[in-house]
Write an enzyme that holds these catalytic residues in place. Sequence first.
Site, PDB file in Angstrom:
ATOM      1  N   ARG A  50       5.671  54.788   7.203  1.00 55.49           N
ATOM      2  CA  ARG A  50       6.477  55.679   8.051  1.00 55.49           C
ATOM      3  C   ARG A  50       7.502  56.391   7.173  1.00 55.49           C
ATOM      4  O   ARG A  50       8.140  55.761   6.315  1.00 55.49           O
ATOM      5  CB  ARG A  50       7.182  54.848   9.122  1.00 55.49           C
ATOM      6  CG  ARG A  50       7.998  55.655  10.123  1.00 55.49           C
ATOM      7  CD  ARG A  50       8.640  54.710  11.135  1.00 55.49           C
ATOM      8  NE  ARG A  50       7.644  53.954  11.863  1.00 55.49           N
ATOM      9  CZ  ARG A  50       7.786  52.673  12.234  1.00 55.49           C
ATOM     10  NH1 ARG A  50       8.885  52.011  11.914  1.00 55.49           N
ATOM     11  NH2 ARG A  50       6.835  52.067  12.903  1.00 55.49           N
ATOM     12  N   ARG A  80      17.538  52.916  10.695  1.00 52.04           N
ATOM     13  CA  ARG A  80      16.247  53.590  10.553  1.00 52.04           C
ATOM     14  C   ARG A  80      16.392  55.094  10.792  1.00 52.04           C
ATOM     15  O   ARG A  80      17.497  55.621  10.809  1.00 52.04           O
ATOM     16  CB  ARG A  80      15.242  52.952  11.508  1.00 52.04           C
ATOM     17  CG  ARG A  80      14.995  51.475  11.172  1.00 52.04           C
ATOM     18  CD  ARG A  80      13.797  50.946  11.912  1.00 52.04           C
ATOM     19  NE  ARG A  80      13.526  49.563  11.578  1.00 52.04           N
ATOM     20  CZ  ARG A  80      12.486  48.880  12.072  1.00 52.04           C
ATOM     21  NH1 ARG A  80      11.650  49.476  12.914  1.00 52.04           N
ATOM     22  NH2 ARG A  80      12.282  47.617  11.733  1.00 52.04           N
ATOM     23  N   LYS A  82      16.792  45.442  12.918  1.00 48.78           N
ATOM     24  CA  LYS A  82      16.784  46.906  12.805  1.00 48.78           C
ATOM     25  C   LYS A  82      17.941  47.524  13.590  1.00 48.78           C
ATOM     26  O   LYS A  82      18.471  46.925  14.532  1.00 48.78           O
ATOM     27  CB  LYS A  82      15.455  47.449  13.323  1.00 48.78           C
ATOM     28  CG  LYS A  82      15.150  47.094  14.774  1.00 48.78           C
ATOM     29  CD  LYS A  82      13.716  47.477  15.118  1.00 48.78           C
ATOM     30  CE  LYS A  82      13.331  46.976  16.497  1.00 48.78           C
ATOM     31  NZ  LYS A  82      11.911  47.216  16.809  1.00 48.78           N
ATOM     32  N   LYS A 112      19.169  51.446  15.208  1.00 48.61           N
ATOM     33  CA  LYS A 112      18.668  52.777  15.527  1.00 48.61           C
ATOM     34  C   LYS A 112      19.787  53.687  16.007  1.00 48.61           C
ATOM     35  O   LYS A 112      20.631  53.266  16.805  1.00 48.61           O
ATOM     36  CB  LYS A 112      17.564  52.685  16.590  1.00 48.61           C
ATOM     37  CG  LYS A 112      16.336  51.912  16.100  1.00 48.61           C
ATOM     38  CD  LYS A 112      15.248  51.831  17.154  1.00 48.61           C
ATOM     39  CE  LYS A 112      14.022  51.124  16.607  1.00 48.61           C
ATOM     40  NZ  LYS A 112      12.931  51.047  17.616  1.00 48.61           N
ATOM     41  N   CYS A 141       2.601  53.982  22.669  1.00 47.20           N
ATOM     42  CA  CYS A 141       2.654  53.504  21.288  1.00 47.20           C
ATOM     43  C   CYS A 141       1.241  53.443  20.707  1.00 47.20           C
ATOM     44  O   CYS A 141       0.246  53.655  21.404  1.00 47.20           O
ATOM     45  CB  CYS A 141       3.322  52.136  21.224  1.00 47.20           C
ATOM     46  SG  CYS A 141       2.288  50.780  21.842  1.00 47.20           S
ATOM     47  N   CYS A 172      -1.930  47.747  15.203  1.00 45.42           N
ATOM     48  CA  CYS A 172      -0.662  47.025  15.341  1.00 45.42           C
ATOM     49  C   CYS A 172      -0.917  45.534  15.535  1.00 45.42           C
ATOM     50  O   CYS A 172      -1.606  45.134  16.487  1.00 45.42           O
ATOM     51  CB  CYS A 172       0.140  47.573  16.511  1.00 45.42           C
ATOM     52  SG  CYS A 172       1.710  46.685  16.738  1.00 45.42           S
ATOM     53  N   CYS A 198       2.688  45.951  23.802  1.00 46.62           N
ATOM     54  CA  CYS A 198       3.453  44.702  23.786  1.00 46.62           C
ATOM     55  C   CYS A 198       4.880  45.009  24.228  1.00 46.62           C
ATOM     56  O   CYS A 198       5.249  46.169  24.384  1.00 46.62           O
ATOM     57  CB  CYS A 198       3.432  44.077  22.389  1.00 46.62           C
ATOM     58  SG  CYS A 198       4.624  44.799  21.236  1.00 46.62           S
ATOM     59  N   CYS A 238       8.163  50.126  21.606  1.00 48.74           N
ATOM     60  CA  CYS A 238       8.239  51.289  20.716  1.00 48.74           C
ATOM     61  C   CYS A 238       8.175  52.623  21.460  1.00 48.74           C
ATOM     62  O   CYS A 238       8.705  53.611  20.979  1.00 48.74           O
ATOM     63  CB  CYS A 238       7.139  51.219  19.670  1.00 48.74           C
ATOM     64  SG  CYS A 238       7.369  49.866  18.491  1.00 48.74           S
TER      65      CYS A 238
END
Length: 564
Positions: free
Chosen positions: A74, A144, A208, A210, A428, A434, A473, A477
């Site tokens: 990414r 990110r 993470k 954001k 996603c 994934c 899941c 995302c």
Amino acid sequence: MSEPKLSANERIKSHSQHLRGTIKQGLATDVTGAFSEDDQQLIKFHGFYQQDDRDLRNERKEQKLEPLYSFMLRARVPGGVCTPEQWLEVDRIASELTTSNSIRLTTRQTFQYHGIPKRNLKTIIQGLDRKALDSIAACGDVNRNVMCNPNPVQSKLHQQAYYWAKKLSDHMLPHTKAYAEIWLDDEKLLSTETEAEPLYGDTYLPRKFKMAVAVPPDNDVDVYTNDFGLIAIAENEELVGFNLVAGGGMGSTHGEVETFPRLADDFGFIRAEDTIKFAEAVMTLQRDWGNRSNRKRARLKYTIVDRGLAAFKAEVENRAGVKFQPKREVVIGDRGDRYGWAKGVDNQWHLTLFIEGGRIKDLPGKILQTGLREIAKIHQGDFRMTANQNIIIAGVADAAKQQIEDLARQHGLLGEVISASRGHSIACVALPTCPLAMAEAERYFPEFMDKIEALQQKHGIAEQPIVVRMTGCPNGCARPFAAEIGLVGKAPGRYNLYLGASFEGTRLNKMYRENIQEAEILSHLDELFARYAVERNAGEHFGDFVVRAGVIKAVLDAARDFHD
């Protein structure tokens, strides 16, 4: 009382010599297509994940072969803006160095590649670097890719907001030289002991982080779903500051009620010149106060819930050295993109193209990748990726408008009628790559939306945009918990159905039915659409209707209400 045991990732980070680990050695071995377990965590900080083709997993196991390992890389592209020259290199890499032969636009305004053999990783990163692109901090326990509203109409305000998105992204980068040493062949430091990470420290963040910048009335970046969000405040078309929001996040774990999605809290107004101070204060406070023993509870949203909003806010002000002012009143509206041509205040044209599932690939009748390549060869403006997985050909002069439109139509990028709901909906990647996916998303979603559209037509509500989102899941995302209709994978062909988020993204949804298949999902929606068509108030969105009609309770406090 003893301190809680740190999670395994904390050990990996602290022993990594600032994200170096043994990545270089793992890259050099051709005995396996994989990296070591510890390095699989560290490579995320460099922008990529190890994956394998789950469609082939059993077959390869029977053949006594290791899984068909590959990597998803990414890029870090603040605000989703890149030049045509950069896009041509992005396209070349996808065509020559990945097995997927495609570019995937993400829900965070960047692109990613799937199907990268380990041997091609370094070549790809060096190719991106030659065009001033990189993948450092695109994944991992760091800040990110910073999102920014790509509004093509309010061009001046977009530029001012984009300035801060880019500044935040650059300021929050890790200082480690590991990325340059491993991938760009920079000279290795004699000793990493004196190398400092002034913002992150030796163990970086607990999880993470954001960030997003919204420009009202648009909320296409879903600002309240981020750890840190800025809502632009303008006076006389000049940016003066932001309403700061913090503590959002989508991920949760099935069956574990101590985990939940959450929308950010409003903290107050800040002046534009204080942006970096406040961003540093929020992020370093999460660094110091965040949960490092349980990664499922390590996001900022849980830190604020556990410590209390008042205490967290007070410490942010203390660290920033500035007090919050009362938040300014703004209207947050549509989360969709403006498809087709729009003219900006600078008399430049902007063409927003719908890219289903964000997948840019050449298919029969839709040679999207070639089409964008041909546009990039003549385009004089920029490309803007959106948080809805679409792309804007921005800054087109009158003289070039027809030529770009002709190319878009010839290659299947333009001309298809996009329904109101499909244009607001995202999914996603999920299967087959994934490793966390429990069910399909990207591959199945177009077919599912066909059936949603048919139900809307049946009940005479086709003109009504409904935000529908699907993930394989509960990591979220595609931000499914902020969708009016959210579908979250539970098992192959089975999903949890969530209802009741607001159209504007200011209220979460709630589980309506658990672990159900397509027929039951559509049956429930058929019944609810029938009611909505008859009982809705003028201008009432579907998510608001199901709450008002008592179909589902509103989520007012995620920690208390989401699982109730």
